[in-house]
Structures are given as C-alpha cells and as structure tokens.
Motif scaffolding. Structure first.
Motif, PDB file in Angstrom:
ATOM      1  N   LYS A 105       0.764  -1.192  -0.171  1.00  0.00           N
ATOM      2  CA  LYS A 105       0.098  -0.035   0.200  1.00  0.00           C
ATOM      3  C   LYS A 105       0.824   1.199  -0.254  1.00  0.00           C
ATOM      4  CE  LYS A 105      -4.679  -1.000   1.611  1.00  0.00           C
ATOM      5  NZ  LYS A 105      -5.452  -1.441   3.021  1.00  0.00           N
ATOM      6  N   ALA A 106       1.776   1.564   0.564  1.00  0.00           N
ATOM      7  CA  ALA A 106       2.853   1.819   0.959  1.00  0.00           C
ATOM      8  C   ALA A 106       3.275   2.637  -0.209  1.00  0.00           C
ATOM      9  CB  ALA A 106       4.234   2.070   2.176  1.00  0.00           C
ATOM     10  N   LYS A 107       3.736   1.825  -0.672  1.00  0.00           N
ATOM     11  CA  LYS A 107       4.784   1.989  -2.586  1.00  0.00           C
ATOM     12  C   LYS A 107       3.653   2.119  -3.565  1.00  0.00           C
ATOM     13  CE  LYS A 107       7.565  -1.884  -3.373  1.00  0.00           C
ATOM     14  NZ  LYS A 107       7.245  -3.396  -3.740  1.00  0.00           N
ATOM     15  N   GLU A 108       2.393   2.064  -3.450  1.00  0.00           N
ATOM     16  CA  GLU A 108       1.057   2.412  -4.170  1.00  0.00           C
ATOM     17  C   GLU A 108       0.979   4.232  -3.830  1.00  0.00           C
ATOM     18  OE1 GLU A 108      -2.539   0.350  -3.946  1.00  0.00           O
ATOM     19  OE2 GLU A 108      -1.714  -1.492  -4.928  1.00  0.00           O
ATOM     20  N   LYS A 109       1.262   3.841  -2.708  1.00  0.00           N
ATOM     21  CA  LYS A 109       1.325   5.235  -2.160  1.00  0.00           C
ATOM     22  C   LYS A 109       2.034   6.387  -3.055  1.00  0.00           C
ATOM     23  CE  LYS A 109      -2.518   8.067   0.079  1.00  0.00           C
ATOM     24  NZ  LYS A 109      -2.950   6.711   0.897  1.00  0.00           N
ATOM     25  N   VAL A 110       3.525   6.148  -3.205  1.00  0.00           N
ATOM     26  CA  VAL A 110       4.184   6.431  -3.166  1.00  0.00           C
ATOM     27  C   VAL A 110       4.216   6.666  -4.836  1.00  0.00           C
ATOM     28  CG1 VAL A 110       7.115   6.454  -3.417  1.00  0.00           C
ATOM     29  CG2 VAL A 110       5.853   5.904  -1.377  1.00  0.00           C
ATOM     30  N   MET A 111       3.787   5.635  -5.108  1.00  0.00           N
ATOM     31  CA  MET A 111       3.917   5.967  -7.155  1.00  0.00           C
ATOM     32  C   MET A 111       3.111   6.858  -7.712  1.00  0.00           C
ATOM     33  SD  MET A 111       6.337   4.400  -7.673  1.00  0.00           S
ATOM     34  CE  MET A 111       5.997   4.877  -9.692  1.00  0.00           C
ATOM     35  N   GLN A 112       1.900   7.162  -6.559  1.00  0.00           N
ATOM     36  CA  GLN A 112       0.818   7.664  -6.705  1.00  0.00           C
ATOM     37  C   GLN A 112       1.320   9.063  -7.056  1.00  0.00           C
ATOM     38  OE1 GLN A 112      -2.536   6.699  -5.086  1.00  0.00           O
ATOM     39  NE2 GLN A 112      -4.413   7.331  -6.277  1.00  0.00           N
ATOM     40  N   TRP A 113       2.008   9.270  -6.191  1.00  0.00           N
ATOM     41  CA  TRP A 113       2.915  10.471  -5.610  1.00  0.00           C
ATOM     42  C   TRP A 113       3.502  11.515  -6.849  1.00  0.00           C
ATOM     43  CZ3 TRP A 113       0.731  14.806  -3.101  1.00  0.00           C
ATOM     44  CH2 TRP A 113       0.309  14.601  -2.279  1.00  0.00           C
ATOM     45  N   VAL A 114       4.239  10.331  -7.134  1.00  0.00           N
ATOM     46  CA  VAL A 114       5.268  10.119  -8.265  1.00  0.00           C
ATOM     47  C   VAL A 114       4.511  10.817  -9.977  1.00  0.00           C
ATOM     48  CG1 VAL A 114       6.959   9.032 -10.248  1.00  0.00           C
ATOM     49  CG2 VAL A 114       7.250   9.183  -7.313  1.00  0.00           C
ATOM     50  N   PHE A 115       2.910   9.503  -9.830  1.00  0.00           N
ATOM     51  CA  PHE A 115       2.579  10.197 -10.764  1.00  0.00           C
ATOM     52  C   PHE A 115       1.777  11.292 -11.010  1.00  0.00           C
ATOM     53  CE2 PHE A 115       2.007   5.337 -11.263  1.00  0.00           C
ATOM     54  CZ  PHE A 115       2.575   5.167 -12.096  1.00  0.00           C
ATOM     55  N   THR A 116       1.570  11.839  -9.717  1.00  0.00           N
ATOM     56  CA  THR A 116       0.673  12.751  -9.634  1.00  0.00           C
ATOM     57  C   THR A 116       1.462  14.653 -10.097  1.00  0.00           C
ATOM     58  OG1 THR A 116      -0.617  12.396  -7.914  1.00  0.00           O
ATOM     59  CG2 THR A 116      -0.389  14.817  -8.155  1.00  0.00           C
ATOM     60  N   LEU A 117       2.876  14.448  -9.334  1.00  0.00           N
ATOM     61  CA  LEU A 117       3.945  14.964  -9.799  1.00  0.00           C
ATOM     62  C   LEU A 117       4.440  15.728 -10.836  1.00  0.00           C
ATOM     63  CD1 LEU A 117       5.281  16.591  -6.784  1.00  0.00           C
ATOM     64  CD2 LEU A 117       7.491  15.429  -7.973  1.00  0.00           C
ATOM     65  N   CYS A 118       4.499  14.270 -11.276  1.00  0.00           N
ATOM     66  CA  CYS A 118       4.817  14.582 -13.495  1.00  0.00           C
ATOM     67  C   CYS A 118       3.170  15.145 -13.858  1.00  0.00           C
ATOM     68  CB  CYS A 118       4.710  13.121 -13.801  1.00  0.00           C
ATOM     69  SG  CYS A 118       6.275  11.951 -13.562  1.00  0.00           S
ATOM     70  N   ALA A 119       2.696  14.610 -13.293  1.00  0.00           N
ATOM     71  CA  ALA A 119       1.258  15.500 -14.321  1.00  0.00           C
ATOM     72  C   ALA A 119       1.310  16.486 -13.343  1.00  0.00           C
ATOM     73  CB  ALA A 119      -0.258  14.426 -13.709  1.00  0.00           C
ATOM     74  N   SER A 171       3.149  19.888 -16.248  1.00  0.00           N
ATOM     75  CA  SER A 171       2.875  20.277 -17.283  1.00  0.00           C
ATOM     76  C   SER A 171       2.618  21.837 -16.965  1.00  0.00           C
ATOM     77  CB  SER A 171       2.625  19.536 -18.130  1.00  0.00           C
ATOM     78  OG  SER A 171       1.450  18.690 -17.327  1.00  0.00           O
ATOM     79  N   ILE A 172       1.397  21.252 -15.512  1.00  0.00           N
ATOM     80  CA  ILE A 172       0.310  22.063 -15.646  1.00  0.00           C
ATOM     81  C   ILE A 172       0.940  23.236 -14.985  1.00  0.00           C
ATOM     82  CG2 ILE A 172      -1.483  23.002 -13.891  1.00  0.00           C
ATOM     83  CD1 ILE A 172      -2.141  20.417 -13.700  1.00  0.00           C
ATOM     84  N   LEU A 173       2.159  23.088 -13.655  1.00  0.00           N
ATOM     85  CA  LEU A 173       2.863  24.173 -13.412  1.00  0.00           C
ATOM     86  C   LEU A 173       3.764  24.747 -14.455  1.00  0.00           C
ATOM     87  CD1 LEU A 173       3.750  24.655 -10.201  1.00  0.00           C
ATOM     88  CD2 LEU A 173       5.909  23.709 -11.040  1.00  0.00           C
ATOM     89  N   ALA A 174       4.159  24.330 -15.444  1.00  0.00           N
ATOM     90  CA  ALA A 174       4.836  25.247 -16.521  1.00  0.00           C
ATOM     91  C   ALA A 174       4.069  26.406 -17.700  1.00  0.00           C
ATOM     92  CB  ALA A 174       5.643  23.940 -18.014  1.00  0.00           C
ATOM     93  N   VAL A 175       2.833  25.324 -17.467  1.00  0.00           N
ATOM     94  CA  VAL A 175       2.092  26.526 -18.415  1.00  0.00           C
ATOM     95  C   VAL A 175       1.808  28.127 -17.404  1.00  0.00           C
ATOM     96  CG1 VAL A 175      -0.397  26.800 -19.220  1.00  0.00           C
ATOM     97  CG2 VAL A 175       1.200  24.713 -19.289  1.00  0.00           C
ATOM     98  N   ALA A 176       1.929  27.453 -15.880  1.00  0.00           N
ATOM     99  CA  ALA A 176       0.945  28.515 -15.158  1.00  0.00           C
ATOM    100  C   ALA A 176       2.188  29.486 -14.648  1.00  0.00           C
ATOM    101  CB  ALA A 176       1.169  27.879 -13.614  1.00  0.00           C
ATOM    102  N   LEU A 177       2.882  28.862 -14.563  1.00  0.00           N
ATOM    103  CA  LEU A 177       4.679  29.698 -14.685  1.00  0.00           C
ATOM    104  C   LEU A 177       5.084  30.471 -15.630  1.00  0.00           C
ATOM    105  CD1 LEU A 177       7.526  27.934 -13.049  1.00  0.00           C
ATOM    106  CD2 LEU A 177       5.544  29.692 -11.893  1.00  0.00           C
ATOM    107  N   ILE A 178       4.550  29.915 -17.416  1.00  0.00           N
ATOM    108  CA  ILE A 178       4.505  30.733 -18.302  1.00  0.00           C
ATOM    109  C   ILE A 178       3.535  31.751 -18.559  1.00  0.00           C
ATOM    110  CG2 ILE A 178       4.371  31.170 -20.503  1.00  0.00           C
ATOM    111  CD1 ILE A 178       6.297  28.120 -20.933  1.00  0.00           C
ATOM    112  N   CYS A 179       2.430  31.336 -18.286  1.00  0.00           N
ATOM    113  CA  CYS A 179       1.074  32.844 -18.092  1.00  0.00           C
ATOM    114  C   CYS A 179       1.290  33.038 -17.006  1.00  0.00           C
ATOM    115  CB  CYS A 179       0.096  31.831 -17.651  1.00  0.00           C
ATOM    116  SG  CYS A 179      -0.729  30.934 -18.382  1.00  0.00           S
TER     117      CYS A 179
END
Lengths: 300, 315
Positions: free
Chosen positions: A7-21, A24-32
């Motif tokens: 479960k802990a592994k899954e949690k960590v991976m979920q965070w990694v995926f969220t971070l990756c996602a 791109s949002i952060l990049a757009v926000a920063l450019i804006c």
C-alpha cells in the motif's frame, strides 16, 4: 505487514504520477504568470490602445504600435489556410477512401516526413528557392502588364502563405484522415445502397459526417500557422509597415519577437514581451475554439 | 440531410472567400501608398531613357529592395548613425525596408535579389555580393585605418570595471598586443599599429567570453592564437549579441563581454568598461548583377534608406 508495504508503495507511486502530471500544469502556469506579470504593466505604460492599435513600430523613436504585426499574423495565417486546407483536405479524402494500400505506403511516410522537417529548413528552402522563383515570376511581362502587379517582391505575404500552407499540410491531413477513417462503414454502405456512386458517397456522406474532425484540423492548422516563427522570418521580409498587399513584405508577431529580442533593452524588451502576451491570447482563443468544436462533437 | 450538406459547403465557401477577400482586399491599398505611386510615375520616362543600354541587362527602373538589420542590432545602430539615417527625430529607416536578423541572412537576401541593397560587417564580405565604394573609396582595412572610408565602428571588449581575473588580464593584454592586433588585421578588421609585443605571465585558469555575433569570428581567432601560447588556459566563447555581452560582463556570466557598438550611457553608469579591440568597416552591398551602381555617396545611401529614392535609376 506485507500488504501495508504494498500500500505504501502504491501511495508513493501515486504521488510520483501526480507530480509528473503537475509538471506540465506548473509550466503553463509559470509561463502565464511570467507573460502577464511582465506584459500587462507594459501595456499600461504604453497605453493599451496605443499598443494594440498603433500603426508605427519604431522602438528607436519610442513608438510601440503592434497593429501591423497583428494584421500580419492574421493575413499570413489566412493565406496559409487558403493554400493548405483545400490541398490537405483532398489529400486526406484521397488517402482515406481512394488510394490503394500500395500508394498509401508511400504517401503516409511522406506526409509524416513533411511534419518532421524542422521549420528552419522550410525557411531556408523558402529563402533560397521560393523567394527568387517568385521574384522571377513577378518580373515577367504577364504579371506586370496583364495582372498589373508592379513592384511585387519575392519576400512577401504570398511567399509566406505558400510556405506556411505547405507546413500545415501534415496537421490537416493526419487529423482529417483520422476523423474520416473513424466514420462508421455503415454510412458509406448505406449511401451506396441508396444508389450513390463512390465519389458521391465519400463527398456527401463521409465528409459531412467527419466535419467536426475537419474543423479541428483547420483550427490546429491555424494554431500551427500563427505560431510559426523561423520559416516566416526568413521569407516574409519583416517590414514593420501596415500590410501593403499580397506581393509585399510584412511582419508577424512571432517574427517581431524573435528578430528584436536578442538586442532589445528596457521598454523595448518589455514591449516585445507584451507582444508575446497578445500572441498568447490569440492562441488561447484558438484553443478555446478547438475545445468548443470538440465539445460540440461529443454532444452531437 | 442534403440541406445540411449544402449549408456546410456554402459555409466553407463563404469562409474561404472571406479569407481570400481579407488577403486580396489589401492589395489595392498598395497602389495608394506614396512609395509605389512615385515608382509608377518614374517608371514611364525612365523606360525610354538610353542610359539603360550602358547598364547592361540590369533593369534600373526596378524598385530598390532595401534590406536592413533589426532594431537594436549593433550593425544597424552604427550604420544609421554614420549615414545620417538617424537624426534628432530618431531612426528614419523606411518602413518598406525588409528586416533580416543576421549578417548571413542579409547576404543571402542580397545575393538572391538583384534589386537589393544591404549592409554588413566588412570582415564577413564575400564574392556572392558586390560591395559598392562609398564616396569613391572602396571598403578595406587600409581605407578604414586612414579614415577615408567613413562607415566604420569599433569592436569593444567589455569588463565590469577593471578586470581582476589573472587570466582575463593576460588575455586582454594579448588581444591588445602586436600579435593580437596583427590577427585582427589579418582577418580583415583594422587593428591598431605600433602596439607593444606580448609579454604575458600566461597563468592557468578558465574564463568565459561572450557577446556580439559580429565580434565572435575575430575573438575565435584571438583565442586560438592565445591558446597556442598558453595551453593551460581554458577560454570558452559564447556567441549572443552586444547587449547580452555587456549585461553578461556586468552580472558575471561572462568574464569578458563583446560588443560591436559603443556602450550606452546606462551601461557605462552600471560600471561597464570598454576597450576598443579593433575597428570594423560596414560594407554596403548590392547584387553582383546590379550594374547600375558602383559608387554611392553617404547622402545617396541615406536617401535610399529613408525611402526618398525608391528606384535605382532615380539616384
């Protein structure tokens, strides 16, 4: 014990995926943020009307009007659409419904290759091949005496439109072909069953059924054309005057930024960033249109 | 269904017509501009003029394609100042001038368009284009040195105050020495004569040199020359432009900056110190097929660039 570590592994991976996602949002926000934080105060300093509707761009004289560049971008894009859409659409129809698999085996990679050519190579091709060729054609008596086009230049709206029209072909072809291929076969068969010929079925049943896909293709093409920089800089002449005609040079917003950014300082630099803001707003509008068309497709 | 199809077709046609209209409608406007009007009126008498025969195949009645550099370029800044295109009202370069953003783009444009005129750094001149003489003086290192060729500007190396890095001091000494200046002259620029021979300490270390793309070709040769003497030195060359060269020298990105123009007042106020590395002429270039001109006065160049003269035979 074991399940909790999984479960802990899954949690960590979920965070990694969220971070990756988020990247791109952060990049757009920063450019804006960067664009608007830098551009909007400048807009206020120059005066929004002076900036957007001013017809003179002379940084040396503190004149920052970008109307010529806004019109330039719109004209070049319109020209590219006039050149690219009919050709691209008919190519897509041909590849989807007329061409034999053998021809498609050659055509498809060719189109993909066209998409992969760097824009600076297009620009170089335009500069050393298209520009002199058009210059020669414009000098002929037929053009000067019969069509009454005097003083035409090789570096012009026409050349830029032609080149951009070729550049947006892959976008238009691939997107419209995909939507044509996605039309259920029953439409085509139904049309044939009613006695329509192959051509009639394709143009009056399949094409209308794929119209939202075709519209998306056109909008993506517009987005590609308005944002294109390198190729346009090399063939458009880049004059800062109001567009003077089909065979005269003009400057687009993207060219304006790339040409002057390297050397600009002070208010000049800020005005270029503000030009970027205007361009960004244009792209936002185009993307909005794209979403609307896509949304309409889903509701239909 | 059929009606819908017809509607879509009609809309598509209307759209494409509108698009055609927007590009097409701007065309008549060109005839009403003063620039093309004056050309139209000048064209008729000139066509009968026998002067054309002497000029070979070149049709001097054609409109001049004026090619300039982008606003803010070091070359453009020096050119408009030296020719008087810039006056108290600021930069008067004609709006009809095509703008290219590098020396090579200007040369390619001029080489491909027989009606074009442009200007480039003297050191970059090659056979694809023809350099005109200015007021009877051909551009060359000699004429720039003796001052008879007036279109010349300094190449500066820029430091933040006095340089402190040992290697930077030694490298600048090399650039300004007889050896360094000889390289400048060899490359087609104008180095100072009578400089002292190089007596360096040749320290080890590493520095970064960056800035003007016009100065870079010369700097490359100087670095090669210096490294032949001092193998311990690592000098990195970054090519950007004059303004970044100065700001980079000030904020420490570059140990030494390069600028192809005089420093602006605000740059000097921030502590930038310039040393003239060499002088560079600005060559005014036309297409080799252009037989109508071999020589232009400063005033003729000015009137072409401000748009007073728009055809070659009107000079």
């Amino acid at each position: 014990m074991k399940t909790s570590s999984v479960k802990a592994k899954e949690k960590v991976m979920q965070w990694v995926f969220t971070l990756c996602a988020c990247v791109s949002i952060l990049a757009v926000a920063l450019i804006c943020l960067f664009l608007f934080a830098n551009g909007l105060p400048t807009l206020g300093k120059i005066g929004p009307l002076n900036f957007l509707l001013g017809t003179n761009w002379k940084p040396g004289n503190d004149l920052y009007g970008i109307l010529p560049m806004i019109l330039g971008s719109i004209y070049v894009t319109a020209g590219a659409i006039v050149v690219g859409v009919p050709v691209g659409l008919l190519t897509a129809v041909y590849m989807s419904r007329f061409a034999s698999p053998r021809i498609n085996r050659v055509l498809l990679p060719a189109v993909q290759l066209l998409a992969g050519i760097p824009s600076v190579v297009y620009g170089f091709f335009g500069m050393v091949v298209l520009v002199p060729a058009i210059q020669q054609v414009l000098k002929t008596d037929f053009v000067r005496k019969v069509l009454h086009i005097n003083n035409g230049k090789g570096m012009s709206l026409f050349t830029a439109s032609l080149l951009l029209g070729i550049m947006i072909l892959p976008t238009i072809i691939t997107v419209s072909k995909t939507s044509l291929d996605a039309v259920p076969e029953s439409y085509y068969e139904g049309s044939l069953a009613l006695g329509a010929t192959h051509e009639r079925s394709v143009f009056f049943t399949l094409l209308p059924a794929a119209k939202s896909g075709v519209m998306s293709a056109v909008i993506l093409g517009i987005g590609r054309a308005i944002a294109e920089t390198m190729a346009v800089v090399m063939v458009a002449g880049n004059q800062t005057w109001m567009p003077q005609g089909l065979f005269q040079g003009l400057r687009t917003m993207t060219s304006n930024i790339v040409i002057e950014m390297g050397y600009a300082a002070g208010l000049h630099r800020e005005a270029l960033i503000a030009t970027g803001v205007v361009l960004f707003v244009f792209i936002l509008i185009i993307n909005l249109c794209f979403s609307l068309v896509k949304g309409a497709e889903k509701n239909a | 269904m059929k009606r819908k199809i017809a509607l879509v077709c009609a809309a598509a046609m209307a759209l494409s017509l509108a698009a055609c209209g927007s590009t097409g409608s701007s065309e008549p406007a060109s005839e009403s501009t003063p620039a093309s009007e004056s050309v139209a009126t000048e064209e008729t008498p000139a066509e009968e003029a026998p002067a054309e025969e002497a000029a070979g195949d070149f049709d001097a009645t054609q409109a001049i394609t004026v090619v300039t550099r982008e606003d803010g370029s070091g070359t453009r800044g020096a050119f408009i100042e030296l020719t008087g295109v810039e006056d108290d009202n600021g930069d008067n370069t004609t709006a009809a001038a095509a703008t290219q953003n590098s020396t090579n783009a200007v040369m390619t444009t001029v080489a491909n368009d027989e009606t074009a005129i442009g200007y480039i750094s003297l050191g970059s001149l090659n056979n694809e284009v023809k350099a005109v003489t200015v007021a009877g003086v051909a551009p060359s290192a000699e004429t720039v040195t003796d001052g008879t060729y007036t279109l010349a500007r300094p190449f500066n190396i820029v430091t933040n105050g006095e340089p402190t890095d040992e290697l930077a001091i030694d490298f600048i000494n090399y650039c300004m020495s007889a050896e360094g200046q000889a390289i400048a002259t060899e490359e087609g620029y104008v180095g100072a004569e009578g400089a002292a021979a190089f007596e360096g300490t040749l320290p080890a270390g590493s520095i970064t040199v960056g800035g003007s793309s016009s100065v870079s070709p010369l700097m490359e040769k100087l670095i090669e020359g210096y490294q032949a003497l001092n193998a311990e030195a690592s000098i990195e060359l970054l090519q950007t432009d004059s303004t970044i060269g100065v700001s980079g020298a000030l904020d420490g990105t570059y140990t030494i900056g390069m600028a192809s123009r005089e420093l602006k007042d605000e740059e000097v106020a921030s502590g930038a110190t310039a040393t003239v590395l060499a002088m560079d002429g600005i060559a005014v270039i036309v297409n080799p097929a252009n037989t109508a001109v071999d020589d232009l006065s400063i005033d003729q160049i000015r009137s072409i660039y401000v748009g007073e003269v728009t055809t070659w035979d009107a000079l």
